[in-house]
Design a protein around this motif. Structure first.
Motif, PDB file in Angstrom:
ATOM      1  N   ASN A  94     102.191  70.697  63.292  1.00 12.78           N
ATOM      2  CA  ASN A  94     102.942  70.368  62.090  1.00 12.78           C
ATOM      3  C   ASN A  94     104.424  70.270  62.419  1.00 12.78           C
ATOM      4  N   ILE A 116     100.930  65.256  55.926  1.00 17.45           N
ATOM      5  CA  ILE A 116      99.787  66.111  55.586  1.00 17.45           C
ATOM      6  C   ILE A 116      99.838  66.522  54.114  1.00 17.45           C
ATOM      7  N   ILE A 227     102.096  65.497  60.689  1.00 15.80           N
ATOM      8  CA  ILE A 227     101.434  65.653  61.982  1.00 15.80           C
ATOM      9  C   ILE A 227     102.329  65.035  63.050  1.00 15.80           C
ATOM     10  N   LEU A 249      93.048  65.337  59.154  1.00  9.42           N
ATOM     11  CA  LEU A 249      93.072  64.713  57.829  1.00  9.42           C
ATOM     12  C   LEU A 249      91.789  64.997  57.056  1.00  9.42           C
ATOM     13  N   ALA A 252      92.216  68.330  55.733  1.00 11.54           N
ATOM     14  CA  ALA A 252      93.067  68.306  54.539  1.00 11.54           C
ATOM     15  C   ALA A 252      92.250  67.959  53.304  1.00 11.54           C
ATOM     16  N   TYR A 287      97.158  68.427  49.279  1.00 11.61           N
ATOM     17  CA  TYR A 287      96.502  68.068  50.527  1.00 11.61           C
ATOM     18  C   TYR A 287      95.884  66.670  50.514  1.00 11.61           C
ATOM     19  N   TRP A 290      97.939  62.599  51.863  1.00 17.11           N
ATOM     20  CA  TRP A 290      97.927  61.727  53.039  1.00 17.11           C
ATOM     21  C   TRP A 290      97.305  60.376  52.734  1.00 17.11           C
TER      22      TRP A 290
END
Length: 338
Positions: A94, A116, A227, A249, A252, A287, A290
């Motif tokens: 991150n 993210i 990311i 992902l 997430a 989350y 993305w």
């Protein structure tokens, strides 16, 4: 650690019970992934960030194994996750955009691959401070000048017309816990809280939130975590990079759709001992972002704020051009039907 917890939950149950998203889609590899060659390298090193908000990285552990990585290592963060990447102590992790931009401005080897989530940070202040402009001449605690919190707060005060280098009295707390301690002890007038700090302060009824990046405009429109990877890792191992990004992902998505199960997993793995705190954090963060938001917009927003007060020298457009690679994100959005 024993796989079971006080909540009657285990890692195996977590992986077996992700029915909300569909086990075949979520945990099995999509057809396009099955047709891809295996990762060029079987070991991957991720930064172990001491924060619950980075849950997708931890939830991704088993997904990374399904992607073909036989060794998944979480490396303790020291001092920042972004620095660990360009020092070749980790491969992927991150990176807060407000921190990544100054590193790119300094020519550090770093590449941002996707956003993210948003909403990590909350700016706490004492009762005498009601708004960002009230921070002028006040003491703000950060781990260090040049830390992620420093650049985040600098961009915030720049947004309201202040010069962070002249208008703020920066106080070093050296660690995340140290910044909160300075605030609690009255040695700082404000500090930027990072999960689980905001949850702990609210429980103790200490301080007031004058800016919540998950709720207040324009901050809630942008990512707080992205990311990032080493450029040489991406260039040498493009298949491994795509598979790693896909795992994170998809993790997430799990966090967005099954927060209770995710919180139990985080507790079971020892990343946070308190289930209620883990659940509160995971529920509060975006989350699923993305799939919809532009990471480039985030970098441009923070880049312009930092550039106008002289904290980065290069035009943000130039930094975005040399420090990002969105091809994996674009492919995965199509592949995972974003």
């Amino acid at each position: 650690m024993d796989e079971s917890t006080e909540h009657g939950f285990s890692r195996r149950e977590f992986l077996a019970g992700t029915s909300m998203l569909g086990a075949a889609t979520l945990l099995g590899l999509p057809r396009t992934a099955a047709a891809e060659p295996p990762p060029e390298i079987r070991k991957i090193r991720l930064v172990k960030t001491p924060a619950i908000c980075t849950a997708p990285e931890y939830v991704a552990e088993e997904l990374l194994r399904l992607e073909g990585f036989t060794e998944v290592e979480y490396v303790e963060m020291d001092p920042t996750g972004t620095q660990m990447l360009f020092e070749n102590r980790a491969d992927i992790g991150n990176s807060p955009p407000a921190e990544a931009l100054p590193y790119l401005d300094a020519g550090k080897p770093l590449v941002l691959l996707a956003g993210i989530h948003g909403g990590c940070y909350e700016l706490f202040a004492n009762e005498r401070i009601r708004a960002l402009r009230d921070l002028k001449g006040k003491r703000v605690a950060v781990t260090a000048i040049g830390s992620s919190e420093y650049y985040f707060v600098a961009s915030m005060v720049a947004y309201v017309g202040m010069d962070p280098r002249q208008d703020i009295d920066w106080v070093s707390g050296e660690t995340f816990d140290g910044t909160m301690r300075l605030f609690i002890e009255g040695k700082a007038d404000a500090f930027l809280g990072f999960p689980p700090q905001p949850q702990e302060l609210r429980a103790k009824k200490i301080g007031r939130v004058i800016l919540n990046t998950g709720q207040d405009r324009p901050w809630e429109q942008y990512y707080c975590c992205m990311i990032a990877a080493r450029p040489d890792f991406v260039s040498k191992y493009p298949v491994a990079t795509k598979r790693a990004v896909r795992a994170i992902l998809k993790a997430a998505d799990i966090c967005a759709n099954e927060p209770e199960r995710t919180a139990r997993y985080i507790v079971a793995k020892g990343y946070e001992p308190r289930y209620d705190i883990a659940l509160e954090v995971i529920k509060s963060l975006s989350y699923a972002r993305w799939r919809t938001h532009s990471p480039e917009d985030t970098l441009r927003f923070y880049g312009l704020r930092l550039h106008e007060v002289g904290l980065i020298k290069n035009n943000p457009t130039n930094l975005i051009a040399k420090g990002t690679d969105w091809r994996f994100l674009n492919e995965l959005r199509r592949e995972l039907k974003a």
